[in-house]
Design a protein around this motif. Structure first.
Motif, PDB file in Angstrom:
ATOM      1  N   VAL A   1       0.849  -1.192   0.000  1.00  0.00           N
ATOM      2  CA  VAL A   1       0.000   0.000   0.000  1.00  0.00           C
ATOM      3  C   VAL A   1       0.884   1.241   0.000  1.00  0.00           C
ATOM      4  O   VAL A   1       0.626   2.220  -0.700  1.00  0.00           O
ATOM      5  CB  VAL A   1      -0.920   0.011   1.233  1.00  0.00           C
ATOM      6  CG1 VAL A   1      -1.749   1.287   1.265  1.00  0.00           C
ATOM      7  CG2 VAL A   1      -1.842  -1.190   1.225  1.00  0.00           C
ATOM      8  N   MET A   2       1.938   1.170   0.808  1.00  0.00           N
ATOM      9  CA  MET A   2       2.870   2.296   0.879  1.00  0.00           C
ATOM     10  C   MET A   2       3.455   2.597  -0.505  1.00  0.00           C
ATOM     11  O   MET A   2       3.464   3.750  -0.939  1.00  0.00           O
ATOM     12  CB  MET A   2       3.972   1.953   1.891  1.00  0.00           C
ATOM     13  CG  MET A   2       4.969   3.026   2.168  1.00  0.00           C
ATOM     14  SD  MET A   2       6.379   2.965   1.065  1.00  0.00           S
ATOM     15  CE  MET A   2       7.321   1.615   1.748  1.00  0.00           C
TER      16      MET A   2
ATOM     17  N   TYR B   1       0.705   4.153  -2.755  1.00  0.00           N
ATOM     18  CA  TYR B   1       0.138   5.447  -2.398  1.00  0.00           C
ATOM     19  C   TYR B   1       1.162   6.506  -2.047  1.00  0.00           C
ATOM     20  O   TYR B   1       0.903   7.691  -2.188  1.00  0.00           O
ATOM     21  CB  TYR B   1      -0.829   5.288  -1.218  1.00  0.00           C
ATOM     22  CG  TYR B   1      -2.220   4.938  -1.662  1.00  0.00           C
ATOM     23  CD1 TYR B   1      -3.145   5.927  -1.929  1.00  0.00           C
ATOM     24  CD2 TYR B   1      -2.602   3.615  -1.853  1.00  0.00           C
ATOM     25  CE1 TYR B   1      -4.416   5.612  -2.362  1.00  0.00           C
ATOM     26  CE2 TYR B   1      -3.866   3.283  -2.277  1.00  0.00           C
ATOM     27  CZ  TYR B   1      -4.769   4.297  -2.532  1.00  0.00           C
ATOM     28  OH  TYR B   1      -6.017   3.990  -2.968  1.00  0.00           O
ATOM     29  N   MET B   2       2.307   6.097  -1.523  1.00  0.00           N
ATOM     30  CA  MET B   2       3.184   7.098  -0.949  1.00  0.00           C
ATOM     31  C   MET B   2       4.454   7.310  -1.750  1.00  0.00           C
ATOM     32  O   MET B   2       5.371   7.959  -1.300  1.00  0.00           O
ATOM     33  CB  MET B   2       3.521   6.704   0.494  1.00  0.00           C
ATOM     34  CG  MET B   2       2.250   6.557   1.294  1.00  0.00           C
ATOM     35  SD  MET B   2       2.478   5.839   2.889  1.00  0.00           S
ATOM     36  CE  MET B   2       0.773   5.409   3.259  1.00  0.00           C
TER      37      MET B   2
ATOM     38  N   LEU C   1      -3.398   6.205   5.821  1.00  0.00           N
ATOM     39  CA  LEU C   1      -3.256   6.973   4.588  1.00  0.00           C
ATOM     40  C   LEU C   1      -3.043   8.453   4.894  1.00  0.00           C
ATOM     41  O   LEU C   1      -2.220   9.117   4.250  1.00  0.00           O
ATOM     42  CB  LEU C   1      -4.494   6.789   3.710  1.00  0.00           C
ATOM     43  CG  LEU C   1      -4.687   5.387   3.146  1.00  0.00           C
ATOM     44  CD1 LEU C   1      -5.974   5.303   2.362  1.00  0.00           C
ATOM     45  CD2 LEU C   1      -3.512   5.002   2.260  1.00  0.00           C
TER      46      LEU C   1
ATOM     47  N   GLY D   1       0.468   8.742   6.063  1.00  0.00           N
ATOM     48  CA  GLY D   1       1.473   8.277   5.115  1.00  0.00           C
ATOM     49  C   GLY D   1       1.467   9.005   3.780  1.00  0.00           C
ATOM     50  O   GLY D   1       2.498   9.097   3.123  1.00  0.00           O
ATOM     51  N   VAL D   2       0.320   9.511   3.354  1.00  0.00           N
ATOM     52  CA  VAL D   2       0.274  10.154   2.048  1.00  0.00           C
ATOM     53  C   VAL D   2       0.475  11.663   2.159  1.00  0.00           C
ATOM     54  O   VAL D   2       1.166  12.266   1.351  1.00  0.00           O
ATOM     55  CB  VAL D   2      -1.068   9.848   1.337  1.00  0.00           C
ATOM     56  CG1 VAL D   2      -1.156  10.580   0.017  1.00  0.00           C
ATOM     57  CG2 VAL D   2      -1.229   8.355   1.126  1.00  0.00           C
TER      58      VAL D   2
ATOM     59  N   ARG E   1       7.124  10.533   6.806  1.00  0.00           N
ATOM     60  CA  ARG E   1       5.746  10.076   6.988  1.00  0.00           C
ATOM     61  C   ARG E   1       5.586   8.567   6.852  1.00  0.00           C
ATOM     62  O   ARG E   1       4.804   7.951   7.569  1.00  0.00           O
ATOM     63  CB  ARG E   1       4.840  10.779   5.989  1.00  0.00           C
ATOM     64  CG  ARG E   1       5.257  10.570   4.552  1.00  0.00           C
ATOM     65  CD  ARG E   1       4.353  11.320   3.609  1.00  0.00           C
ATOM     66  NE  ARG E   1       4.624  10.969   2.230  1.00  0.00           N
ATOM     67  CZ  ARG E   1       5.512  11.593   1.463  1.00  0.00           C
ATOM     68  NH1 ARG E   1       6.178  12.603   1.980  1.00  0.00           N
ATOM     69  NH2 ARG E   1       5.729  11.212   0.236  1.00  0.00           N
TER      70      ARG E   1
END
Lengths: 485, 491
Positions: free
Chosen positions: A427-428, A431-432, B147, B150-151, B157
């Motif tokens: 997920v990281m 999304y990141m 999220l 982290g985003v 982060r």
């Protein structure tokens, strides 16, 4: 066997007959299909499975023993067969575009999948070690070939070879266990075994036979210590086949484990200790090794090892709730795992393989919808509510605690926290991280439909688990031969 | 009333998030999110207006079968304790939207969807009357919060989001096992009220107490498991910090109030000294750490650990003043620290630094900002006339009644609080101007004012006239205390 009995037997195994006959016809018709007409193969295969499903549904009203105790069509088998149908149909739908890209769209691909399906169906219904063996071999022989279907790729060839050799060894071990059972009890029927085993609790020979049979079956579900083949085979096989193998044959393996081990042996020996140890070690190994994987397919291979471990906890719990928890777990796992593989499959386009986790960096930016789906499947695999994956784990834990195995439940959840880490890591990445490339996923309508279906299942079962739970419990309770406790 | 008011309150943000999905322009997204959160707040105020403060019974209850085979229901309801936090959550929800108006300029839609889902889940936690439902809300919060940090967070982060996720997940999973054990020991039901009425044997209570403690202590956070908090706070965007400090940290304390105390009364009494000591440790340790910080956000984060120590201290003093004080401090901490994080965010947006050493003389450049900052700093110090004074006084007097040494440690913590807060204010607001010279800084605008004012009003209202707030919780707290002392008179 009288004609009437034969007719009854044929009726009970009608779905299997439909699939096998259909596969044979498709094998012939497949030679006549011209290039560019391959979608005919997909629809014909799906139609065959749907007819079999219809037959299964019509016959599901009562328990039908067949072939003099070799085979039974009961609710337990019906539940598993529907899991297999689901897995197979979704695999067909996912395969079309992928097969085009990889150049493996020949009719044999679909025929072999259908034969593998029939093998799994026989496994779910088998009540004799020999019919189990027949189903098992039918299934694995097809998956051996399918694993090596990317003929031009060394990785695929190597995986197939590895799978064949290790699979043959495990089959040998299984057969040795069967022969021991036959030698000691004079029967290979599960019911007969139960009688023989309960009569004389701890015959060391029988215990040895149990260990061999466990070993043979544990190989098929990819649990420790027979998990070595899983990452290599999963990585090397065409991704559609990996998706199929991670749910179908695994569910079939569990169907057999449930039928064999919860029937004759729970009463006789402390075999659950072996299974408990296997479950703990499987989950631990799978979770920790998955932490360092870079290849998505390898990671999903270890993830499937972890999930096999978790489902084994349900086997350890035993009892009606334990069995139902494993069944529900496999159904939910099939949906979410096929979903995530669906995304990996559609990433395969042009020169892009979509197999390295880093490839997905920034997917959220270019394809928010796909990223959201992936998020859903990953959190479901990690077991976070309100997804179905959470309910699957929850019910296994309920079964464990119900039987007093609180410590095992604690171990199971702590290991799932470790496992959650690597799902969250993906997920990281999605999304990141900033995108490093442009994505051009192959998104034909069939794949879209598959993803929508699996997503609906993953959310739907999570929010409204009642119906599915009742279905699983119902399938256990009417299979009276399983209801020993 | 036939209207399922609580379901409306919980699911309005979800519906709003669904609407956001179809909007194209960022501004439309912002305005819609604001409208939805204000609508939700209005529903909460309507709920409070018809809230009956004379009974400890659950109000506005709704009950539907969800998974009959396992005795799981969809059950919502609130008493005085939850009512207060439902209101706080909805209020901070609107403020979070305002606080992220310009601070979030990337993927605005996704952010607002996360924010609204977060709000719905938090409201669900406070309203749930079924343990399974509670757990679903409780655990699902991890997804949007992960999220959000982290985003949209700062430099580190990803690490902070991971740490937050894994700490809370590991804690919650043990809680899940505890819930299942409770289910089988409490007559195979997940109904919170039915479980509260059970009388569990002490050894079971004891085990469950520690299973719950781990989960709740991570959320509070109590001292040995607090290390995720500064990371998460510092990296989270302003709205994330406000949610974390304002609501998320309350969840742990709320868990103690809703589960540990009434369901495990004997164990709660038996282990209260341990809990008091841990609270005192958190107060002093958090205060000392805050004293050493140069990063403004870290300072507020560590002060949270100290302040939440006061909350748990009040709760485990297990007397009326302590409990009421603890609950009031939970609310106050949400208001005050939420506001302080908002202020940190405001100044960070203007200067892009959080180092206290680089500020100074803000009083000249931004007089309104510094005036309100003074108010909230004083409130955080618990000066008479502000909200925290009442709460802290109650906690201290309850704490002294429970344990002299712990009370003394708490007073020391309060002193430390004065030290770091005054020091912070002096360096930021007073002294020679440095920021004004190097950065272009403007005072708060109308939008920011809209976010600050409700909190400022609450600070003064609670400080000068706390009766309505105490009135909401009073009956429920007395009932809770009776439950603990009736059943919990020691093994």
């Amino acid at each position: 066997m009288t004609a009437a009995a034969l007719f009854q037997s044929a009726l009970a195994s009608l779905p299997e007959i439909v699939v096998i006959t259909g596969a044979c016809i498709l094998l012939i018709l497949g030679q006549l299909v011209r290039r560019g007409q391959e979608h005919f193969l997909v629809w014909a295969s799906v139609a065959i499975v749907l007819i079999a499903a219809l037959a299964t549904l019509i016959l599901s009203g009562e328990v039908r023993p067949a072939y003099t105790g070799m085979f039974v069509a009961d609710r337990f088998a019906v539940f598993f067969k529907f899991v297999f149908y689901l897995a197979t149909i979704l695999t067909f739908l996912l395969s079309r575009k992928y097969a085009d890209i990889e150049g493996i769209g020949s009719s044999e691909y679909y025929v072999l999948l259908l034969f593998a399906l029939s093998g799994m169906m026989i496994m779910a219904s088998a009540t004799d070690l020999l019919s189990i063996y027949v189903g098992l071999e039918l299934m694995v022989l097809c998956t051996y070939v399918l694993t090596g279907f990317l003929r031009r790729e060394r990785r695929s060839n190597e995986a197939a070879l590895k799978y064949v050799i290790l699979g043959a060894v495990s089959t040998g071990i299984f057969l040795y266990g069967v022969s021991l059972v036959y030698g000691l009890t004079g029967t290979t029927q599960l019911d007969g075994m139960a009688a023989a085993v309960t009569g004389d609790p701890l015959d060391p020979g029988l215990l040895l036979a149990e260990v061999f049979i466990v070993a043979g079956l544990v190989f098929k579900v990819g649990a420790v210590p027979f998990h070595m083949w899983v990452p290599d085979v999963y990585e090397g096989a065409p991704t559609t086949i990996t998706a199929f193998m991670s749910v179908g044959p695994k569910a079939a393996g569990f169907a057999v484990i449930l039928r064999v081990f919860l029937n004759p042996l729970v009463a006789a020996s402390d075999v659950w200790i072996i299974v408990a140890v296997i479950a703990v070690v499987t989950m631990a190994l799978g979770s920790f090794v998955a932490l360092v994987q870079d290849n998505f397919k390898r990671l999903l291979a270890y993830s499937s090892i972890v999930h096999a471990g978790f489902a084994l906890f349900g086997v350890v719990a035993g009892g009606a709730d334990g069995i139902a928890s494993v069944m529900l777990y496999l159904l939910i796992y099939s949906l979410m795992n096929l979903g995530i593989f669906g995304i990996v499959i559609l990433m395969r386009n042009g020169d892009f393989s979509g197999e390295v986790i880093e490839d997905y960096a920034g997917l959220a930016k270019s394809h928010p919808g796909l990223a959201l789906l992936m998020l859903l499947y990953l959190f479901s695999l990690a077991g976070i509510p309100p997804t179905a994956g959470f309910f699957a784990k929850f019910y296994v834990l309920v079964a464990l605690v119900e039987r007093g195995f609180v410590m095992l439940a604690v171990i199971a959840v702590l290991l799932s926290a470790v496992a959650a880490y690597f799902y969250i890591r993906i997920v990281m990445v999605i999304y990141m991280r900033e995108p490093e490339r442009t994505f051009d996923p192959a998104l034909p309508p069939l794949v879209r439909a598959t993803l929508a279906f699996t997503a609906a299942g993953t959310i739907g079962i999570g929010l409204f688990p009642a119906w599915f739970l009742r279905l699983a419990q119902h399938s256990v309770l009417t299979a009276d031969r399983l209801n020993l406790q | 009333m036939g209207l399922p008011l609580l379901s409306l309150i919980v699911f309005t943000p979800v519906a709003g998030a669904a609407v956001l999905m179809f909007l194209r322009s960022d501004d439309a997204v912002r305005w819609t999110a604001l409208a939805v959160s204000i609508l939700d707040l209005a529903l909460c105020i309507a709920m409070l207006a018809s809230f009956d403060t004379t009974t400890h019974e659950m109000q506005f209850t709704e009950r539907r079968l969800w998974v009959p085979a396992l005795g799981i229901t969809y059950a919502l309801g609130i008493d005085g304790i939850s009512a207060l936090f439902v209101f706080l959550t909805a209020l901070l929800g609107s403020i979070c939207v305002l606080a992220s108006w310009v601070a979030i300029d990337l993927k605005v839609k996704a952010f607002m969807v996360s924010l609204l889902s977060m709000q719905a889940l938090m409201l669900g936690v406070f309203c749930a009357l079924d343990l399974f439902l509670f757990y679903v809300f409780w655990e699902a919060m991890l997804i949007p919060m992960y999220l959000i940090i982290g985003v949209w967070g700062g430099e580190g982060r990803v690490y902070a989001a991971f740490k937050f996720f894994l700490y809370t997940l590991a804690g919650s999973l043990l809680f899940l096992i505890g819930v299942i054990v409770l289910y089988f020991n409490g007559g195979e039901t997940f109904d919170i009220l039915a479980l509260t009425a059970q009388d569990l044997p002490f050894p079971v209570q004891s085990w469950l107490f520690f299973a719950f403690l781990i989960a709740f202590a991570v959320k509070v956070p109590m001292v040995p498991v607090h290390t995720w908090l500064p990371d998460a706070h510092v990296q989270a965007p302003t709205a994330g910090s406000i949610i974390l400090a304002g609501v998320l940290l309350k969840m742990g304390a709320y868990g103690f109030l809703r589960f540990s105390l009434p369901m495990l009364p004997e164990a709660s009494v038996y282990y209260s000294t341990l809990m008091l000591s841990l609270s005192a440790l958190a107060i002093v340790y958090g205060g000392l750490l805050a004293l050493a910080q140069d990063d403004l956000k870290k300072l507020v984060a560590y002060s949270s650990i100290s302040h939440m120590g006061f909350v748990t201290l009040g709760i485990f003093a297990l007397n009326l003043r302590g409990l009421e004080g603890g609950i009031l401090q939970m609310f106050n901490h949400g208001v005050t620290t939420g506001a302080l994080f908002l202020f940190v965010g405001l100044i960070y947006e203007r200067t892009h630094t959080r180092s206290i050493a680089e500020y100074g003389g803000l009083m000249k450049a931004a007089p309104v900002y510094t005036a309100f900052l003074a108010l909230f700093t004083l409130s955080s110090m618990a000066l008479p006339g502000t909200n925290s004074f009442i709460g802290e006084l109650l906690v201290l007097s309850g704490g002294f009644a429970a344990n002299l040494a712990v009370g003394a440690a708490a007073v020391l913590g309060a002193l430390l609080g004065a030290a770091y807060l005054l020091g912070m204010y002096r360096k930021v607001a007073l002294g020679p101007a440095s920021v004004g010279a190097r950065f272009k800084i403007c005072d708060v605008n109308a939008r920011e004012m809209a976010a600050i004012l409700p909190l400022a009003v609450l600070v003064l209202w609670l400080g000068l006239y706390p009766k309505p707030f105490l009135g909401i919780i009073d009956v429920s707290v007395k009932h809770l205390l009776a439950q603990v002392h009736d059943k919990g008179s020691g093994p």
